[in-house]
Design a protein around this motif. Sequence first.
Motif, mmCIF file in Angstrom:
data_model
loop_
_atom_site.group_PDB
_atom_site.id
_atom_site.type_symbol
_atom_site.label_atom_id
_atom_site.label_comp_id
_atom_site.label_asym_id
_atom_site.label_seq_id
_atom_site.Cartn_x
_atom_site.Cartn_y
_atom_site.Cartn_z
ATOM 1 N N THR A 63 0.675 -1.178 -0.035
ATOM 2 C CA THR A 63 0.049 -0.036 -0.159
ATOM 3 C C THR A 63 1.016 1.225 -0.008
ATOM 4 O O THR A 63 0.362 2.281 -0.407
ATOM 5 N N THR A 64 1.944 1.141 0.599
ATOM 6 C CA THR A 64 2.930 2.469 0.376
ATOM 7 C C THR A 64 3.362 2.648 -0.881
ATOM 8 O O THR A 64 4.069 3.880 -1.155
ATOM 9 N N ARG A 66 1.445 2.947 -3.585
ATOM 10 C CA ARG A 66 0.580 3.800 -4.066
ATOM 11 C C ARG A 66 1.029 5.305 -4.051
ATOM 12 O O ARG A 66 0.386 5.900 -4.886
ATOM 13 N N SER A 67 1.566 5.669 -3.076
ATOM 14 C CA SER A 67 1.794 7.205 -2.770
ATOM 15 C C SER A 67 3.245 7.341 -2.502
ATOM 16 O O SER A 67 3.643 8.104 -1.650
ATOM 17 N N LEU A 68 4.168 7.198 -3.701
ATOM 18 C CA LEU A 68 5.429 7.384 -3.622
ATOM 19 C C LEU A 68 5.791 9.009 -3.791
ATOM 20 O O LEU A 68 5.014 9.598 -4.582
ATOM 21 N N PRO A 69 6.708 9.452 -3.400
ATOM 22 C CA PRO A 69 7.235 11.050 -3.499
ATOM 23 C C PRO A 69 7.787 10.812 -4.870
ATOM 24 O O PRO A 69 8.197 9.956 -5.266
#
Length: 85
Positions: A63-64, A66-69
Motif C-alpha cells: 500500500t505504500t 501507491r503514494s511514492l514521493p
Amino acid sequence: MWIWRISSVFIAAYPVLNILLTVAGNTWNHYSDITGTVLAIFLLVALVVYPICRLFLLILSFTTLRSLPPSAFVDVNWSNYIPHL
C-alpha cells in the motif's frame, strides 16, 4: 506507521522470547505447573498474533507503493557513481 512498528517489533522479539521462555520452562518445570501454563498461553497467543503481524507488514509494503514521493521516480545517473559504465 504505528502498525508497522508494532508488527516489526513483535516479529523481531518473538523468536527471542520463545527461546527464553522455552529454556526457562525446561529449567523450572520441576518447580511448578505455572511455567507450563505460561508457555502454553504465550504460544497460543503468538500463533494468532504472529501471522497477523506478518500480514500487516505485507499489506503495508504494497500500500505504500501507491503514494511514492516524486523523488522515487528520478532516474539515477550511474556514470557519476561507477565511471566505467
